[in-house]
Design a protein around this motif. Structure first.
Motif, PDB file in Angstrom:
ATOM      1  N   ILE A   1       0.911  -1.166  -0.080  1.00 44.25           N
ATOM      2  CA  ILE A   1       0.032   0.050  -0.093  1.00 44.25           C
ATOM      3  C   ILE A   1       0.820   1.243   0.097  1.00 44.25           C
ATOM      4  O   ILE A   1       2.025   1.471   0.400  1.00 44.25           O
ATOM      5  CB  ILE A   1      -0.873  -0.039   1.236  1.00 44.25           C
ATOM      6  CG1 ILE A   1      -0.133  -0.072   2.489  1.00 44.25           C
ATOM      7  CG2 ILE A   1      -2.090  -0.850   1.178  1.00 44.25           C
ATOM      8  CD1 ILE A   1      -1.128  -0.136   3.798  1.00 44.25           C
ATOM      9  N   PRO A   2       0.271   2.406  -0.546  1.00 42.24           N
ATOM     10  CA  PRO A   2       1.135   3.540  -0.368  1.00 42.24           C
ATOM     11  C   PRO A   2       1.314   4.139   0.980  1.00 42.24           C
ATOM     12  O   PRO A   2       0.587   3.985   1.772  1.00 42.24           O
ATOM     13  CB  PRO A   2       0.436   4.649  -1.282  1.00 42.24           C
ATOM     14  CG  PRO A   2      -0.990   3.910  -1.135  1.00 42.24           C
ATOM     15  CD  PRO A   2      -0.813   2.473  -1.150  1.00 42.24           C
ATOM     16  N   LYS A   3       2.308   4.995   1.095  1.00 43.68           N
ATOM     17  CA  LYS A   3       2.580   5.623   2.408  1.00 43.68           C
ATOM     18  C   LYS A   3       1.591   6.575   2.907  1.00 43.68           C
ATOM     19  O   LYS A   3       1.084   6.480   3.944  1.00 43.68           O
ATOM     20  CB  LYS A   3       4.166   6.453   2.415  1.00 43.68           C
ATOM     21  CG  LYS A   3       4.560   6.796   3.585  1.00 43.68           C
ATOM     22  CD  LYS A   3       5.843   7.341   3.569  1.00 43.68           C
ATOM     23  CE  LYS A   3       6.510   7.626   4.907  1.00 43.68           C
ATOM     24  NZ  LYS A   3       7.664   8.207   4.872  1.00 43.68           N
ATOM     25  N   TYR A   4       1.108   7.168   1.987  1.00 43.75           N
ATOM     26  CA  TYR A   4       0.192   8.187   2.400  1.00 43.75           C
ATOM     27  C   TYR A   4      -1.295   7.867   1.572  1.00 43.75           C
ATOM     28  O   TYR A   4      -1.193   7.055   0.413  1.00 43.75           O
ATOM     29  CB  TYR A   4       0.725   9.743   1.827  1.00 43.75           C
ATOM     30  CG  TYR A   4       1.680  10.137   2.518  1.00 43.75           C
ATOM     31  CD1 TYR A   4       1.617  10.311   4.053  1.00 43.75           C
ATOM     32  CD2 TYR A   4       2.996  10.322   1.944  1.00 43.75           C
ATOM     33  CE1 TYR A   4       2.757  10.617   4.703  1.00 43.75           C
ATOM     34  CE2 TYR A   4       4.224  10.606   2.922  1.00 43.75           C
ATOM     35  CZ  TYR A   4       4.080  10.803   4.117  1.00 43.75           C
ATOM     36  OH  TYR A   4       5.007  11.187   4.947  1.00 43.75           O
ATOM     37  N   GLY A   5      -2.344   8.050   1.919  1.00 43.89           N
ATOM     38  CA  GLY A   5      -3.656   7.904   1.077  1.00 43.89           C
ATOM     39  C   GLY A   5      -4.329   7.037   1.879  1.00 43.89           C
ATOM     40  O   GLY A   5      -3.989   6.558   2.960  1.00 43.89           O
ATOM     41  N   GLY A   6      -5.489   6.810   1.400  1.00 41.32           N
ATOM     42  CA  GLY A   6      -6.756   5.721   1.879  1.00 41.32           C
ATOM     43  C   GLY A   6      -7.441   6.440   3.069  1.00 41.32           C
ATOM     44  O   GLY A   6      -7.098   7.549   3.318  1.00 41.32           O
ATOM     45  N   SER A   7      -8.361   5.835   3.470  1.00 35.48           N
ATOM     46  CA  SER A   7      -9.212   6.304   4.484  1.00 35.48           C
ATOM     47  C   SER A   7      -8.872   5.498   5.835  1.00 35.48           C
ATOM     48  O   SER A   7      -9.299   4.308   5.730  1.00 35.48           O
ATOM     49  CB  SER A   7     -10.773   6.605   4.200  1.00 35.48           C
ATOM     50  OG  SER A   7     -10.782   7.132   3.016  1.00 35.48           O
ATOM     51  N   GLU A   8      -8.601   5.959   6.960  1.00 32.58           N
ATOM     52  CA  GLU A   8      -8.444   5.262   8.193  1.00 32.58           C
ATOM     53  C   GLU A   8     -10.031   4.867   8.676  1.00 32.58           C
ATOM     54  O   GLU A   8     -10.793   5.549   8.624  1.00 32.58           O
ATOM     55  CB  GLU A   8      -7.799   5.750   9.288  1.00 32.58           C
ATOM     56  CG  GLU A   8      -7.749   5.290  10.557  1.00 32.58           C
ATOM     57  CD  GLU A   8      -6.670   5.899  11.450  1.00 32.58           C
ATOM     58  OE1 GLU A   8      -7.100   5.913  12.522  1.00 32.58           O
ATOM     59  OE2 GLU A   8      -5.657   6.583  11.111  1.00 32.58           O
ATOM     60  N   LEU A   9     -10.371   3.829   9.301  1.00 37.22           N
ATOM     61  CA  LEU A   9     -11.611   3.292   9.566  1.00 37.22           C
ATOM     62  C   LEU A   9     -11.438   2.356  11.023  1.00 37.22           C
ATOM     63  O   LEU A   9     -10.468   1.544  10.917  1.00 37.22           O
ATOM     64  CB  LEU A   9     -12.374   2.549   8.373  1.00 37.22           C
ATOM     65  CG  LEU A   9     -13.468   1.976   9.028  1.00 37.22           C
ATOM     66  CD1 LEU A   9     -14.434   3.178   8.680  1.00 37.22           C
ATOM     67  CD2 LEU A   9     -14.043   0.945   7.730  1.00 37.22           C
ATOM     68  N   LYS A  10     -12.167   2.906  11.949  1.00 33.34           N
ATOM     69  CA  LYS A  10     -12.099   2.272  13.308  1.00 33.34           C
ATOM     70  C   LYS A  10     -13.339   1.443  13.689  1.00 33.34           C
ATOM     71  O   LYS A  10     -14.336   2.076  13.370  1.00 33.34           O
ATOM     72  CB  LYS A  10     -11.700   3.068  14.376  1.00 33.34           C
ATOM     73  CG  LYS A  10     -10.221   3.429  14.432  1.00 33.34           C
ATOM     74  CD  LYS A  10      -9.887   3.906  15.831  1.00 33.34           C
ATOM     75  CE  LYS A  10      -8.667   3.904  16.160  1.00 33.34           C
ATOM     76  NZ  LYS A  10      -8.195   4.359  17.415  1.00 33.34           N
ATOM     77  N   LEU A  11     -13.105  -0.007  13.551  1.00 34.36           N
ATOM     78  CA  LEU A  11     -14.562  -0.917  13.734  1.00 34.36           C
ATOM     79  C   LEU A  11     -14.249  -1.634  14.983  1.00 34.36           C
ATOM     80  O   LEU A  11     -13.231  -2.323  15.183  1.00 34.36           O
ATOM     81  CB  LEU A  11     -14.792  -1.635  12.508  1.00 34.36           C
ATOM     82  CG  LEU A  11     -14.716  -0.809  11.325  1.00 34.36           C
ATOM     83  CD1 LEU A  11     -14.987  -2.268  10.343  1.00 34.36           C
ATOM     84  CD2 LEU A  11     -16.387  -0.396  11.575  1.00 34.36           C
ATOM     85  N   GLU A  12     -15.074  -1.270  16.237  1.00 41.36           N
ATOM     86  CA  GLU A  12     -14.781  -1.829  17.329  1.00 41.36           C
ATOM     87  C   GLU A  12     -13.642  -2.029  18.015  1.00 41.36           C
ATOM     88  O   GLU A  12     -12.994  -2.777  18.212  1.00 41.36           O
ATOM     89  CB  GLU A  12     -15.595  -3.371  17.282  1.00 41.36           C
ATOM     90  CG  GLU A  12     -16.841  -3.144  16.970  1.00 41.36           C
ATOM     91  CD  GLU A  12     -17.569  -4.569  17.285  1.00 41.36           C
ATOM     92  OE1 GLU A  12     -17.194  -5.378  17.971  1.00 41.36           O
ATOM     93  OE2 GLU A  12     -18.893  -4.730  16.744  1.00 41.36           O
ATOM     94  N   GLY A  13     -12.715  -0.762  18.022  1.00 35.92           N
ATOM     95  CA  GLY A  13     -11.372  -0.641  18.441  1.00 35.92           C
ATOM     96  C   GLY A  13     -10.353  -1.115  17.708  1.00 35.92           C
ATOM     97  O   GLY A  13      -9.144  -0.929  18.001  1.00 35.92           O
ATOM     98  N   GLU A  14     -10.607  -1.669  16.528  1.00 38.15           N
ATOM     99  CA  GLU A  14      -9.617  -2.264  15.488  1.00 38.15           C
ATOM    100  C   GLU A  14      -9.194  -1.291  14.537  1.00 38.15           C
ATOM    101  O   GLU A  14     -10.215  -0.516  14.069  1.00 38.15           O
ATOM    102  CB  GLU A  14      -9.977  -3.715  15.014  1.00 38.15           C
ATOM    103  CG  GLU A  14      -9.920  -4.541  15.930  1.00 38.15           C
ATOM    104  CD  GLU A  14      -8.552  -4.885  16.374  1.00 38.15           C
ATOM    105  OE1 GLU A  14      -7.619  -5.072  15.642  1.00 38.15           O
ATOM    106  OE2 GLU A  14      -8.429  -5.182  17.657  1.00 38.15           O
ATOM    107  N   GLU A  15      -8.163  -0.994  13.924  1.00 41.82           N
ATOM    108  CA  GLU A  15      -7.789  -0.025  12.971  1.00 41.82           C
ATOM    109  C   GLU A  15      -7.944  -0.577  11.677  1.00 41.82           C
ATOM    110  O   GLU A  15      -7.176  -1.612  11.455  1.00 41.82           O
ATOM    111  CB  GLU A  15      -6.555   0.926  13.436  1.00 41.82           C
ATOM    112  CG  GLU A  15      -6.544   1.705  12.347  1.00 41.82           C
ATOM    113  CD  GLU A  15      -5.065   2.657  12.758  1.00 41.82           C
ATOM    114  OE1 GLU A  15      -4.459   2.782  11.952  1.00 41.82           O
ATOM    115  OE2 GLU A  15      -4.980   2.816  14.022  1.00 41.82           O
TER     116      GLU A  15
END
Length: 131
Positions: A101-115
């Motif tokens: 995966i690239p160093k920057y980019g994408g969307s961070e998503l937290k589901l039930e404490g997991e990243e």
């Protein structure tokens, strides 16, 4: 006698089995968390691979010396994007692949404490195939 979380009824278990059933609901909740998320179009849901704590020579690395790994395991894949004719373009990766995966980019998503992270299929740099 202990309540079986899978079957929802009482069952008799030994001490070693009791320990393993206590861990199942936690693992099941983590699995359920990302299974509820369905990526749309050409999106890919990934979980980053943890950095190695040891070098090839067996030296343990402190947290400050670890470099971020740009690899992730694919957990869910959308159906794909549509081209000009309206046909679905197949995705370049599938569930279970290890991708770069690239160093920057994408969307961070937290589901039930997991990243987790969501990337477009075109942002994925490559797929690492096992020999």
């Amino acid at each position: 006698v202990r309540a079986d979380p899978v079957r929802g009824r009482a069952c008799r278990v030994g001490p070693s089995l009791a320990r393993s059933t206590r861990q199942r609901p936690v693992e099941a909740n983590m699995a359920q968390a990302f299974k509820r998320f369905v990526p749309l179009a050409d999106r890919v849901l990934v979980s980053k691979v943890a950095a190695e704590a040891k070098t090839s020579g067996g030296i343990l690395l402190p947290e400050a010396a670890k470099q971020e790994v740009h690899q992730a395991r694919v957990l869910a894949v959308g159906p794909g994007r549509r081209n000009q004719k309206g046909e679905i373009v197949p995705m370049g990766s599938q569930v279970g692949d290890v991708v770069v995966i690239p160093k920057y980019g994408g969307s961070e998503l937290k589901l039930e404490g997991e990243e987790y992270h969501v990337y477009r299929d075109e942002d994925i740099v490559g797929v690492i195939r096992e020999e």
